[in-house]
Write a protein that holds these residues in place. Structure first.
Motif, mmCIF file in Angstrom:
data_model
loop_
_atom_site.group_PDB
_atom_site.id
_atom_site.type_symbol
_atom_site.label_atom_id
_atom_site.label_comp_id
_atom_site.label_asym_id
_atom_site.label_seq_id
_atom_site.Cartn_x
_atom_site.Cartn_y
_atom_site.Cartn_z
ATOM 1 N N GLN A 168 0.848 -1.204 0.000
ATOM 2 C CA GLN A 168 0.000 0.000 0.000
ATOM 3 C C GLN A 168 0.880 1.250 0.000
ATOM 4 O O GLN A 168 0.593 2.228 -0.680
ATOM 5 C CB GLN A 168 -0.915 -0.034 1.229
ATOM 6 N N ALA A 169 1.993 1.213 0.764
ATOM 7 C CA ALA A 169 2.967 2.313 0.750
ATOM 8 C C ALA A 169 4.347 1.709 0.952
ATOM 9 O O ALA A 169 4.495 0.705 1.657
ATOM 10 C CB ALA A 169 2.654 3.319 1.858
ATOM 11 N N ALA A 170 5.351 2.302 0.310
ATOM 12 C CA ALA A 170 6.731 1.817 0.444
ATOM 13 C C ALA A 170 7.674 2.993 0.274
ATOM 14 O O ALA A 170 7.486 3.817 -0.622
ATOM 15 C CB ALA A 170 7.019 0.753 -0.626
ATOM 16 N N GLU A 171 8.647 3.107 1.160
ATOM 17 C CA GLU A 171 9.635 4.185 1.037
ATOM 18 C C GLU A 171 11.038 3.642 1.283
ATOM 19 O O GLU A 171 11.261 2.916 2.251
ATOM 20 C CB GLU A 171 9.390 5.306 2.070
ATOM 21 N N ARG A 216 8.056 13.989 9.516
ATOM 22 C CA ARG A 216 6.662 13.518 9.367
ATOM 23 C C ARG A 216 6.447 12.218 10.124
ATOM 24 O O ARG A 216 5.430 12.045 10.797
ATOM 25 C CB ARG A 216 6.363 13.342 7.868
ATOM 26 N N ALA A 217 7.407 11.305 10.040
ATOM 27 C CA ALA A 217 7.263 10.027 10.736
ATOM 28 C C ALA A 217 7.236 10.233 12.255
ATOM 29 O O ALA A 217 6.454 9.595 12.969
ATOM 30 C CB ALA A 217 8.398 9.084 10.337
ATOM 31 N N LYS A 218 8.075 11.151 12.738
ATOM 32 C CA LYS A 218 8.101 11.392 14.200
ATOM 33 C C LYS A 218 6.788 12.034 14.664
ATOM 34 O O LYS A 218 6.277 11.708 15.736
ATOM 35 C CB LYS A 218 9.300 12.265 14.567
ATOM 36 N N LEU A 221 4.080 10.509 17.391
ATOM 37 C CA LEU A 221 3.537 11.230 18.551
ATOM 38 C C LEU A 221 2.006 11.256 18.520
ATOM 39 O O LEU A 221 1.355 11.051 19.546
ATOM 40 C CB LEU A 221 4.065 12.675 18.567
ATOM 41 N N ARG A 222 1.468 11.481 17.321
ATOM 42 C CA ARG A 222 0.012 11.531 17.158
ATOM 43 C C ARG A 222 -0.615 10.193 17.558
ATOM 44 O O ARG A 222 -1.583 10.146 18.306
ATOM 45 C CB ARG A 222 -0.301 11.853 15.694
ATOM 46 N N ALA A 223 -0.033 9.108 17.069
ATOM 47 C CA ALA A 223 -0.576 7.775 17.369
ATOM 48 C C ALA A 223 -0.436 7.468 18.860
ATOM 49 O O ALA A 223 -1.362 6.936 19.479
ATOM 50 C CB ALA A 223 0.149 6.726 16.529
ATOM 51 N N ASN A 262 8.298 1.940 12.082
ATOM 52 C CA ASN A 262 8.986 1.255 10.980
ATOM 53 C C ASN A 262 9.753 2.267 10.127
ATOM 54 O O ASN A 262 10.912 2.051 9.764
ATOM 55 C CB ASN A 262 7.935 0.510 10.158
ATOM 56 N N ARG A 263 9.115 3.401 9.816
ATOM 57 C CA ARG A 263 9.790 4.425 8.991
ATOM 58 C C ARG A 263 11.003 4.991 9.729
ATOM 59 O O ARG A 263 12.059 5.201 9.133
ATOM 60 C CB ARG A 263 8.801 5.539 8.625
ATOM 61 N N ILE A 264 10.846 5.228 11.025
ATOM 62 C CA ILE A 264 11.964 5.781 11.801
ATOM 63 C C ILE A 264 13.115 4.767 11.819
ATOM 64 O O ILE A 264 14.281 5.119 11.598
ATOM 65 C CB ILE A 264 11.492 6.159 13.233
HETATM 66 P P1 ATP Z 1 0.908 10.226 7.949
HETATM 67 O O1 ATP Z 1 -0.005 10.257 9.148
HETATM 68 O O2 ATP Z 1 2.164 10.998 8.153
HETATM 69 O O3 ATP Z 1 0.204 10.506 6.640
HETATM 70 P P2 ATP Z 1 0.572 7.410 7.421
HETATM 71 O O4 ATP Z 1 1.255 6.231 8.025
HETATM 72 O O5 ATP Z 1 -0.886 7.544 7.743
HETATM 73 O O6 ATP Z 1 1.411 8.694 7.847
HETATM 74 P P3 ATP Z 1 0.296 6.247 4.848
HETATM 75 O O7 ATP Z 1 -1.201 6.260 4.733
HETATM 76 O O8 ATP Z 1 0.967 4.955 5.198
HETATM 77 O O9 ATP Z 1 0.770 7.405 5.858
HETATM 78 O O10 ATP Z 1 0.956 6.778 3.493
HETATM 79 C C1 ATP Z 1 0.350 7.761 2.659
HETATM 80 C C2 ATP Z 1 1.405 8.203 1.648
HETATM 81 O O11 ATP Z 1 2.372 9.030 2.295
HETATM 82 C C3 ATP Z 1 2.184 7.057 1.019
HETATM 83 O O12 ATP Z 1 2.474 7.407 -0.318
HETATM 84 C C4 ATP Z 1 3.472 6.988 1.836
HETATM 85 O O13 ATP Z 1 4.551 6.475 1.071
HETATM 86 C C5 ATP Z 1 3.677 8.457 2.192
HETATM 87 N N1 ATP Z 1 4.327 8.669 3.499
HETATM 88 C C6 ATP Z 1 3.763 8.541 4.719
HETATM 89 N N2 ATP Z 1 4.627 8.872 5.689
HETATM 90 C C7 ATP Z 1 5.778 9.190 5.070
HETATM 91 C C8 ATP Z 1 7.077 9.622 5.528
HETATM 92 N N3 ATP Z 1 7.341 9.782 6.840
HETATM 93 N N4 ATP Z 1 8.024 9.869 4.611
HETATM 94 C C9 ATP Z 1 7.765 9.727 3.290
HETATM 95 N N5 ATP Z 1 6.569 9.337 2.784
HETATM 96 C C10 ATP Z 1 5.588 9.068 3.656
#
Ligand code: ATP
Length: 136
Positions: free
Chosen positions: A81-84, A93-95, A99-101, A126-128
């Motif tokens: 669904q998402a991959a980075e 953004r990940a941090k 915190l939000r979660a 996982n992203r961190i």
């Molecule tokens: P957020 O609350 O920050 O949106 P999330 O986990 O809800 O995080 P996802 O729904 O998994 O986000 O992803 C939505 C899109 O944003 C995807 O394309 C994903 O690759 C991208 N994305 C989410 N977080 C990051 C991040 N920290 N750095 C780069 N891309 C991100």
């Protein structure tokens, strides 16, 4: 050593493609390691880091938020669904997401969707981890 092609694909398009010697990923049933010549199969994946080994150097790490891994002769495809990749992770953004979660999960109100908050926390951690090069 023999290599095979790995593609990681998301709804937004390809996120990673390379020839590798080994790929490991977190399947629903546990850690999965794929070497050249593995029998064809499909496995559901958890939120986790995909580790792509290409010889002596450090493996590439890709954070994925669940999906499927498909092994075919000479090719592995991961649909996520998402991959980075580590370079594409926005660490601030990940941090913030972490915190939000965490703040949602520490909330005692009944109207919180805990399952959803837990998954958001897993994705953020996982992203961190992948950004810091220590994805498991
Ligand atoms: P957020 O609350 O920050 O949106 P999330 O986990 O809800 O995080 P996802 O729904 O998994 O986000 O992803 C939505 C899109 O944003 C995807 O394309 C994903 O690759 C991208 N994305 C989410 N977080 C990051 C991040 N920290 N750095 C780069 N891309 C991100």
């Amino acid at each position: 050593m023999k290599t095979f092609k790995v593609s990681i694909v998301t709804p937004d398009g390809p996120a990673y493609e390379s020839d590798v010697e080994m790929v490991s990923a977190k399947a629903q049933s546990g850690e999965l390691g794929i070497l050249p010549g593995h029998i064809p199969m499909v496995a559901p994946l958890q939120v986790g880091a995909v580790r792509l080994s290409k010889g002596a150097g450090k493996p590439d790490l890709v954070a994925i938020s669940g999906g499927f891994l498909e092994v075919r002769p000479d090719q592995v495809t991961i649909l996520a669904q998402a991959a980075e990749t580590a370079e594409n992770i926005d660490i601030a953004r990940a941090k913030e997401a972490k915190l939000r979660a965490e703040s949602l999960l520490s909330n005692k109100q009944d109207n919180i969707d805990f399952k959803r908050a837990e998954l958001a926390l897993k994705r953020a951690i996982n992203r961190i981890d992948v950004y810091e090069g220590k994805g498991q």
